[in-house]
Design a protein around this motif. Structure first.
Motif, PDB file in Angstrom:
ATOM      1  N   LEU A   1      14.277  58.203 120.377  1.00  0.00           N
ATOM      2  CA  LEU A   1      14.043  59.466 119.685  1.00  0.00           C
ATOM      3  C   LEU A   1      14.703  60.626 120.427  1.00  0.00           C
ATOM      4  CD1 LEU A   1      10.259  59.101 118.682  1.00  0.00           C
ATOM      5  CD2 LEU A   1      12.245  58.930 117.175  1.00  0.00           C
ATOM      6  N   ALA A   2      14.609  60.602 121.768  1.00  0.00           N
ATOM      7  CA  ALA A   2      15.205  61.687 122.557  1.00  0.00           C
ATOM      8  C   ALA A   2      16.707  61.735 122.376  1.00  0.00           C
ATOM      9  CB  ALA A   2      14.839  61.503 124.031  1.00  0.00           C
ATOM     10  N   LEU A   3      17.370  60.581 122.437  1.00  0.00           N
ATOM     11  CA  LEU A   3      18.820  60.555 122.272  1.00  0.00           C
ATOM     12  C   LEU A   3      19.233  61.008 120.868  1.00  0.00           C
ATOM     13  CD1 LEU A   3      19.630  57.202 124.127  1.00  0.00           C
ATOM     14  CD2 LEU A   3      20.106  59.533 124.915  1.00  0.00           C
ATOM     15  N   GLU A   4      18.424  60.616 119.881  1.00  0.00           N
ATOM     16  CA  GLU A   4      18.735  61.033 118.505  1.00  0.00           C
ATOM     17  C   GLU A   4      18.574  62.541 118.367  1.00  0.00           C
ATOM     18  OE1 GLU A   4      17.207  60.205 113.919  1.00  0.00           O
ATOM     19  OE2 GLU A   4      16.527  58.893 115.562  1.00  0.00           O
ATOM     20  N   ALA A   5      17.524  63.107 119.001  1.00  0.00           N
ATOM     21  CA  ALA A   5      17.300  64.559 118.912  1.00  0.00           C
ATOM     22  C   ALA A   5      18.471  65.318 119.542  1.00  0.00           C
ATOM     23  CB  ALA A   5      15.979  64.922 119.586  1.00  0.00           C
ATOM     24  N   VAL A   6      18.995  64.829 120.689  1.00  0.00           N
ATOM     25  CA  VAL A   6      20.126  65.485 121.338  1.00  0.00           C
ATOM     26  C   VAL A   6      21.378  65.359 120.472  1.00  0.00           C
ATOM     27  CG1 VAL A   6      21.682  65.381 123.307  1.00  0.00           C
ATOM     28  CG2 VAL A   6      19.209  65.211 123.662  1.00  0.00           C
ATOM     29  N   ALA A   7      21.532  64.191 119.886  1.00  0.00           N
ATOM     30  CA  ALA A   7      22.748  63.950 119.093  1.00  0.00           C
ATOM     31  C   ALA A   7      22.814  64.850 117.869  1.00  0.00           C
ATOM     32  CB  ALA A   7      22.805  62.481 118.678  1.00  0.00           C
ATOM     33  N   ILE A   8      21.688  65.052 117.185  1.00  0.00           N
ATOM     34  CA  ILE A   8      21.724  65.838 115.950  1.00  0.00           C
ATOM     35  C   ILE A   8      21.329  67.295 116.188  1.00  0.00           C
ATOM     36  CG2 ILE A   8      21.252  63.813 114.541  1.00  0.00           C
ATOM     37  CD1 ILE A   8      18.380  64.770 114.234  1.00  0.00           C
ATOM     38  N   GLY A   9      20.797  67.582 117.403  1.00  0.00           N
ATOM     39  CA  GLY A   9      20.449  68.957 117.747  1.00  0.00           C
ATOM     40  C   GLY A   9      19.232  69.490 117.037  1.00  0.00           C
ATOM     41  N   SER A  10      18.361  68.627 116.565  1.00  0.00           N
ATOM     42  CA  SER A  10      17.138  69.062 115.884  1.00  0.00           C
ATOM     43  C   SER A  10      16.043  68.025 116.122  1.00  0.00           C
ATOM     44  CB  SER A  10      17.378  69.247 114.381  1.00  0.00           C
ATOM     45  OG  SER A  10      17.706  68.019 113.777  1.00  0.00           O
ATOM     46  N   PRO A  11      14.792  68.352 115.816  1.00  0.00           N
ATOM     47  CA  PRO A  11      13.693  67.426 116.142  1.00  0.00           C
ATOM     48  C   PRO A  11      13.725  66.164 115.304  1.00  0.00           C
ATOM     49  CG  PRO A  11      12.880  69.340 114.927  1.00  0.00           C
ATOM     50  CD  PRO A  11      14.296  69.615 115.254  1.00  0.00           C
ATOM     51  N   VAL A  12      13.224  65.098 115.916  1.00  0.00           N
ATOM     52  CA  VAL A  12      12.979  63.838 115.210  1.00  0.00           C
ATOM     53  C   VAL A  12      11.549  63.419 115.548  1.00  0.00           C
ATOM     54  CG1 VAL A  12      15.386  63.081 115.176  1.00  0.00           C
ATOM     55  CG2 VAL A  12      13.956  62.493 117.115  1.00  0.00           C
ATOM     56  N   LEU A  13      10.947  62.675 114.638  1.00  0.00           N
ATOM     57  CA  LEU A  13       9.560  62.283 114.897  1.00  0.00           C
ATOM     58  C   LEU A  13       9.263  60.933 114.275  1.00  0.00           C
ATOM     59  CD1 LEU A  13       7.812  62.791 112.041  1.00  0.00           C
ATOM     60  CD2 LEU A  13       8.065  65.152 112.725  1.00  0.00           C
ATOM     61  N   ALA A  14       8.153  60.346 114.745  1.00  0.00           N
ATOM     62  CA  ALA A  14       7.700  59.058 114.226  1.00  0.00           C
ATOM     63  C   ALA A  14       6.186  59.048 114.227  1.00  0.00           C
ATOM     64  CB  ALA A  14       8.236  57.913 115.082  1.00  0.00           C
ATOM     65  N   LEU A  15       5.591  58.476 113.186  1.00  0.00           N
ATOM     66  CA  LEU A  15       4.140  58.300 113.079  1.00  0.00           C
ATOM     67  C   LEU A  15       3.818  56.826 113.276  1.00  0.00           C
ATOM     68  CD1 LEU A  15       3.377  60.525 109.958  1.00  0.00           C
ATOM     69  CD2 LEU A  15       2.595  60.950 112.279  1.00  0.00           C
ATOM     70  N   ARG A  16       2.822  56.564 114.121  1.00  0.00           N
ATOM     71  CA  ARG A  16       2.462  55.169 114.384  1.00  0.00           C
ATOM     72  C   ARG A  16       0.944  55.057 114.444  1.00  0.00           C
ATOM     73  NH1 ARG A  16       5.040  53.004 119.624  1.00  0.00           N
ATOM     74  NH2 ARG A  16       3.442  54.338 120.565  1.00  0.00           N
ATOM     75  N   ALA A  17       0.358  54.188 113.629  1.00  0.00           N
ATOM     76  CA  ALA A  17      -1.093  54.018 113.605  1.00  0.00           C
ATOM     77  C   ALA A  17      -1.575  53.437 114.915  1.00  0.00           C
ATOM     78  CB  ALA A  17      -1.488  53.101 112.443  1.00  0.00           C
ATOM     79  N   GLN A  18      -2.732  53.959 115.394  1.00  0.00           N
ATOM     80  CA  GLN A  18      -3.350  53.439 116.602  1.00  0.00           C
ATOM     81  C   GLN A  18      -4.199  52.222 116.270  1.00  0.00           C
ATOM     82  OE1 GLN A  18      -3.260  55.056 120.064  1.00  0.00           O
ATOM     83  NE2 GLN A  18      -1.382  55.226 118.904  1.00  0.00           N
ATOM     84  N   THR A  19      -4.346  51.353 117.233  1.00  0.00           N
ATOM     85  CA  THR A  19      -5.172  50.173 117.033  1.00  0.00           C
ATOM     86  C   THR A  19      -6.636  50.559 117.098  1.00  0.00           C
ATOM     87  OG1 THR A  19      -3.489  48.794 118.049  1.00  0.00           O
ATOM     88  CG2 THR A  19      -5.702  47.851 117.848  1.00  0.00           C
ATOM     89  N   GLU A  20      -7.398  50.181 116.078  1.00  0.00           N
ATOM     90  CA  GLU A  20      -8.825  50.491 116.054  1.00  0.00           C
ATOM     91  C   GLU A  20      -9.570  49.433 116.856  1.00  0.00           C
ATOM     92  OE1 GLU A  20     -12.187  51.472 112.654  1.00  0.00           O
ATOM     93  OE2 GLU A  20     -10.121  51.106 112.136  1.00  0.00           O
ATOM     94  N   PRO A  21     -10.604  49.810 117.628  1.00  0.00           N
ATOM     95  CA  PRO A  21     -11.346  48.824 118.401  1.00  0.00           C
ATOM     96  C   PRO A  21     -12.092  47.872 117.482  1.00  0.00           C
ATOM     97  CG  PRO A  21     -12.441  50.942 118.469  1.00  0.00           C
ATOM     98  CD  PRO A  21     -11.121  51.154 117.811  1.00  0.00           C
ATOM     99  N   PRO A  22     -12.426  46.677 117.988  1.00  0.00           N
ATOM    100  CA  PRO A  22     -13.189  45.742 117.172  1.00  0.00           C
ATOM    101  C   PRO A  22     -14.493  46.366 116.694  1.00  0.00           C
ATOM    102  CG  PRO A  22     -12.440  44.711 119.210  1.00  0.00           C
ATOM    103  CD  PRO A  22     -12.152  46.167 119.329  1.00  0.00           C
ATOM    104  N   ALA A  23     -15.003  45.894 115.544  1.00  0.00           N
ATOM    105  CA  ALA A  23     -16.205  46.484 114.944  1.00  0.00           C
ATOM    106  C   ALA A  23     -17.393  46.430 115.884  1.00  0.00           C
ATOM    107  CB  ALA A  23     -16.539  45.752 113.634  1.00  0.00           C
ATOM    108  N   GLU A  24     -17.487  45.338 116.672  1.00  0.00           N
ATOM    109  CA  GLU A  24     -18.644  45.228 117.557  1.00  0.00           C
ATOM    110  C   GLU A  24     -18.615  46.230 118.699  1.00  0.00           C
ATOM    111  OE1 GLU A  24     -15.557  42.119 118.796  1.00  0.00           O
ATOM    112  OE2 GLU A  24     -16.493  42.845 116.958  1.00  0.00           O
TER     113      GLU A  24
END
Length: 815
Positions: free
Chosen positions: A595-618
């Protein structure tokens, strides 16, 4: 002006005279409470009698009857007039004409009217079909006309009620329970409905109806005073608002308290809660007695047949020394002597809670009138019985309430008086202070298998907020109080020290986990120093979770639980002898570097959304559906205004920020430029998350200045719902210089609102400081955010500069 003068004036002047006399009566400062309600009812009786006499050619065969609250003579300033025009079924046109001559003047004065015209047979049939009508007729009172007609109806309705009690009382109990579920418990609500909530005026009226059935009777002690107190509050509420309302809203409480001559709104609520508690307890006892009587009626014929016609006797099963079970209740053995056995109330309570049975009213009162004081320190049995009671789970609540209703709790624990019925003006809390403490003990009983000293956990749960009855920091006050209480209960010096530490630091884990950088060794060392030992840490971890779960839905989540568990693991390692090392900047992951290299290359922000792992129900709290959130990675070419821009865009998209970390990323050799990497955890306020492409587009516009975030958020803020008359406390910004050696920690406490993090970020940006990380925590309407900041060179701020930044930030937020 006397009541006779008022009546004469009303009769002389007709409706306008009644209105004027009514107004004078309601504004008389010297008359309030029962005398005013009675005088208002009498004044209204006389006026309606005049209307009836003017419209009726003959008074035989027709009667005007007050029912419901008016029938009881309980007229509040804005109460409805519940009236029944009773007739024998003669000339229908004449009866209708008479009704119009009574109803229309009432409506003309703007008074609320609940009216009906019926024969006695019709009234009885309607009552048989509608339980509410039947309850109203139980309080029927003659106003004018044929007294014999009214008396005959009253006699018949009472006979019907008593004959049908076995059928109607269970129906009434079910309706009462459903209403309580809808309206909540009056004794815990910050904005209670004085009539419909459980323990309110409706329940007090129902207790009268149960007594009228001759099937059971409510415990009378204190009941009339509780009813009077709620009626007095309702009178003051009607005068303060000018409306016929039973809802004691926050914005009216100070005015109602002043109308009643009380110190403040908290004093008002405490009196309301005490009254509601009396009515709720009386209801519980009464319905239990109704059930017992109905069961015995159903069983008695069969028992008599089995015994050859002899009188059946109730079985008595022993539960503990001096304590037996009889007919589904816990009672005292015949030989029990409360005056010689001071541990008996605790033993009986523990036995009842363990068996999941209620304490009988007779047993509690017998113990309350004859119990002796325990010696100091308590004998071991008394301490053990208290712990057993606290560890019995949900049944503890009902048993504790029975003891408290007769003053036995303050007999054993005098300090309890300061927290009894004490309101908590915090939307996160759903209970009064005393009930919260009991709920915490109930929750803690679920964790007794995971700690080595469950007795200390349970007692700490009971007492952790005992300092809320005193001025100042309740944790500090509570530490002092619990040292004395624990010694009196009979704990030794070491145990007293542990209990004092638990009470003093019962908020330490959750506040540190959600507001401090857990990667900072100074954070972990500070907690370890405060806790002192692995055993105390184990107890504090369990107490923290029990306290949060007993506070309300907003106080605990899988996310908070995971942060606290992480902190406990780190502190446990330090207490075991491990020395945490100063953190080094973590090498970027492959995704972060991409992401950092892409941001430098295009000169603007880049981002990604990633779901967090939820703990087991117990591993999640029961009923907690909340996931850990979504990780938001943003790489931005280093430039001013990144923090407020990102925070503003997230606020526009209704994303809640839970944690935020910012750092400059070292790029590989040969790559020019520098990149800021933001690793944030967010969650959607409503619905699903927005698309990453939309977030990026708005972030680009925010950074180049083409998106007016401040304006957009101001529009949102103007539409943000606020309670009329409720003023939030001012924001507070403080510096914690010893919280970290790597950065200066600035903590912000403020009213939560859309764009708050954006405003903070913009103010810090204007102060020319760099934000290393942010730790965001929201409880109800309050935000508590901690920011680890440095100067431009990456070093902590000098003391005076840090204070100056904090002062300017506070001024900005106040503005």
């Amino acid at each position: 002006m006397s009541s006779t003068d008022v009546r004469d004036k009303a009769e002389d002047s007709g409706p306008s005279g009644y209105a004027a006399a009514r107004l004078r009566l309601l504004t008389e400062g010297a008359r309030s409470g029962p005398p005013r309600r009675s005088a208002l009812a009498q004044l209204t009786d006389d006026w309606l009698t005049g209307l009836f006499a003017a419209g009726a050619e003959a008074t035989r065969g027709v009667a005007l009857v007050a029912v419901g609250g008016y029938g009881r003579g309980e007229l509040s300033p804005r109460s409805d007039l519940d009236l029944l025009l009773l007739h024998e079924g003669g000339d229908a046109t004449a009866v209708a004409t008479l009704a119009d001559r009574i109803w229309y003047p009432v409506w003309d004065l703007g008074l609320a009217l609940d009216h009906s015209v019926r024969t006695p047979a019709e009234a009885r049939k309607t009552a048989a079909d509608d339980l509410k009508v039947q309850l109203g007729l139980l309080d029927a009172r003659h106003i004018a006309g044929d007294l014999g007609l009214t008396t005959g109806l009253r006699t018949a309705v009472l006979a019907d009620w008593r004959n049908q009690a076995a059928k109607r009382l269970p129906e009434l109990q079910e309706l009462s329970a459903e209403r309580g579920e809808r309206q909540g418990e009056l004794q815990y609500l910050l904005e209670p409905d004085l009539k419909e909530a459980r323990g309110g005026l409706r329940d007090a009226t129902i207790l009268r109806a149960v007594a009228a059935s001759w099937l059971a009777d409510a415990p009378r002690e204190g009941l009339a005073d509780a009813r009077r107190r709620l009626l007095d509050v309702r009178d003051a509420l009607h005068l303060a608002t000018g409306r016929a309302t039973d809802r004691l809203a926050l914005q009216e409480q100070d005015q109602v308290a002043a109308e009643l001559g009380l110190l403040d709104a908290d004093t008002l609520l405490r009196q309301v809660y005490e009254a509601a508690r009396v009515i709720s307890y009386a209801s519980d006892v009464t319905w239990r007695e109704v059930g017992r009587v109905l069961r015995s009626r159903a069983v008695r014929p069969r028992l008599r047949a089995m015994l050859g016609g002899g009188k059946p006797t109730a079985e008595r099963s022993p539960l503990a020394e001096g304590v037996v079970e009889q007919d589904g209740e816990v009672v005292l053995a015949r030989a029990a002597r409360p005056d010689r056995d001071p541990v008996l109330p605790l033993r009986a309570a523990a036995a009842a809670a363990q068996a999941g049975l209620p304490l009988s009213l007779h047993a509690v009162r017998r113990m309350a009138t004859g119990v002796r004081h325990l010696p100091t320190p308590w004998p071991a049995e008394a301490r053990e019985q208290l712990v057993t009671l606290l560890g019995s789970g949900r049944p503890t609540v009902e048993v504790w309430e029975a003891l408290e209703a007769e003053g036995l709790i303050t007999h054993f624990l005098p300090d309890w008086e300061r927290v009894r019925c004490r309101p908590q003006r915090n939307a996160v809390h759903v209970w009064t202070v005393d009930r919260h403490l009991i709920e915490t003990a109930v929750r803690a009983s679920e964790f007794t298998r995971r700690v080595h000293r469950p007795d200390l956990l349970l007692v700490a749960a009971l007492l952790h907020d005992i300092g809320k009855g005193w001025p100042g920091d309740h944790s500090v006050a509570g530490e002092i109080i619990v040292k004395d209480m624990a010694a009196r209960i009979g704990f030794d010096r070491d145990d007293v020290a542990v209990l004092a530490t638990l009470v003093r630091h019962h908020l330490l884990l959750v506040e540190t986990a959600t507001r401090r950088d857990l990667e900072d060794p100074a954070t972990v060392r500070a907690v370890a120093d405060a806790v002192g030992s692995p055993g105390t840490l184990e107890l504090l971890h369990a107490l923290t979770e029990a306290d949060a779960l007993a506070t309300g839905p907003a106080a605990w989540s899988a996310w908070r639980g995971s942060l606290v568990a992480d902190l406990v693991k780190r502190v446990g390692a330090v207490l075991a002898g491990d020395v945490p090392e100063e953190p080094e900047a973590a090498a970027p992951t492959a995704e972060q570097e991409r992401l950092a290299l892409e941001a430098v290359a295009i000169g603007s922000p880049v981002l990604a959304l990633r779901a967090q792992t939820e703990p087991p129900a117990e591993e999640r709290p029961a009923g907690d559906p909340e996931p850990l959130g979504v990780e938001l990675l943003i790489a931005v070419p280093d430039q001013p205004g990144v923090l407020p821009a990102v925070a503003g865009v997230l606020a526009m998209h209704r994303l809640t920020v839970r944690t935020a970390e910012l750092r400059a990323l070292d790029l590989p050799d040969g790559v020019d430029g520098s990149v800021l990497l933001l690793n944030w955890r967010v969650a959607a306020e409503y619905g699903s998350l927005p698309q990453a492409t939309r977030l990026r587009a708005d972030l680009v516009r925010a950074l180049d200045g083409s998106l007016d975030i401040a304006g957009r958020l101001a529009e949102r803020d103007a539409a943000y719902p606020r309670r009329r008359g409720v003023v939030a406390p001012p924001p507070r910004v403080t510096v914690h210089p010893a919280a970290s050696r790597l950065a200066t920690v600035i903590e912000v406490r403020a009213q939560d609102a859309p764009g708050l993090l954006f405003r903070i970020g913009r103010a810090l940006e204007d102060a020319s400081v760099r934000v290393r990380s942010a730790h965001v925590s929201t409880l109800g309407a309050n935000a508590v955010d901690a920011f680890y900041v440095t100067g431009p060179e990456g070093a902590p701020l000098p003391g005076e500069e840090a204070v100056s930044v904090a002062r300017k930030l506070e001024e900005t937020l106040r503005g």
